[in-house]
Design a protein around this motif. Structure first.
Motif, short mmCIF file in Angstrom:
data_model
loop_
_atom_site.label_atom_id
_atom_site.label_comp_id
_atom_site.label_asym_id
_atom_site.label_seq_id
_atom_site.Cartn_x
_atom_site.Cartn_y
_atom_site.Cartn_z
N TRP A 23 0.86 -1.33 -0.01
CA TRP A 23 -0.15 -0.10 0.10
C TRP A 23 0.89 1.17 -0.01
CZ3 TRP A 23 -4.44 -0.70 -1.74
CH2 TRP A 23 -5.27 -1.56 -1.78
N GLN A 35 0.51 3.45 -3.12
CA GLN A 35 -0.74 4.27 -3.24
C GLN A 35 -0.82 5.40 -2.33
OE1 GLN A 35 -3.42 3.44 -5.28
NE2 GLN A 35 -4.04 5.41 -4.59
N HIS A 44 1.24 7.85 -4.04
CA HIS A 44 0.64 8.49 -4.94
C HIS A 44 -0.21 9.54 -4.50
CE1 HIS A 44 -1.32 8.40 -8.92
NE2 HIS A 44 -2.35 8.44 -8.46
N ASN A 45 -1.17 9.16 -3.66
CA ASN A 45 -2.36 9.91 -2.87
C ASN A 45 -1.68 11.42 -2.51
OD1 ASN A 45 -3.97 7.96 -3.68
ND2 ASN A 45 -4.50 7.41 -1.51
#
Length: 196
Positions: free
Chosen positions: A55, A58, A61-62
């Motif tokens: 994770w 992700q 990236h967020n």
């Protein structure tokens, strides 16, 4: 015709070559991962923590793209639970199918590490993508929404021309945004546009 036969043969050859290249890359990566795992067999806890950091990309990236609701919370929880079941079973049950010695501390550490990632993703989903970043480090987001609509902008430029402003002075008086996409997206009412 002969040309069609030659062209179809070349297409089949190129398709076959790309398929062979795909298989070669796959098996080279598989071999590299196997060798690295064999060399680092004494570092199982480190390998597990790295393998179960799925994770982290992700989350970053967020943060980088200010994506608030990238993944559905139900998927985050279900995927994380499903992925952690096998290692927890193998590391905590004394009679597991691989006959590994139980290492409950490692199973607990793995669950805590994955739980931290899931909690951070859920916080990003409900609070915002920069929930773990200090406010001083968060760059100011550019607002692409114009204060005036395009026809109002043209009217304002005409009024400035009437007052005797030069073109350079007009540009200094009125800030022109780089895109009118924000205006068209406001009118479309899609879910991606209304959330930002």
């Amino acid at each position: 015709s002969l040309i069609d036969v030659l062209l179809s043969g070349m297409v089949q050859l190129l398709t076959g070559q790309s398929l062979v290249l795909l298989y070669v890359r796959f098996y080279l990566v598989l071999l590299a991962v196997t060798l690295i795992s064999w060399i680092l067999a004494s570092q199982i806890p480190l390998l597990l923590l790295v393998a179960y950091s799925f994770w982290i990309p992700q989350i970053t990236h967020n943060i980088q793209h200010s994506t608030k609701q990238a993944v559905i919370p139900a998927y985050i929880i279900a995927a994380s639970t499903a992925r952690v079941l096998l290692p927890v079973y193998l590391l905590s049950c004394p009679g597991n199918m691989l006959q590994l010695a139980p290492q409950s501390w490692l199973a607990g550490g793995l669950v805590v590490w994955l739980g931290l990632q899931v909690c951070l993703l859920l916080l990003q989903h409900y609070v915002g993508p920069h929930v773990c970043v200090p406010a001083a480090w968060v760059p100011e987001r550019y607002n692409y929404h114009r204060h005036e609509l395009p026809w109002q902008f043209k009217q304002q430029m005409a009024e400035l021309r009437k007052l005797g402003y030069t073109q350079q002075q007009q540009q200094q008086q009125v800030l022109v945004q780089p895109s009118s996409a924000a205006i068209s997206h406001d009118m479309c009412g899609c879910a991606g546009c209304s959330g930002s």
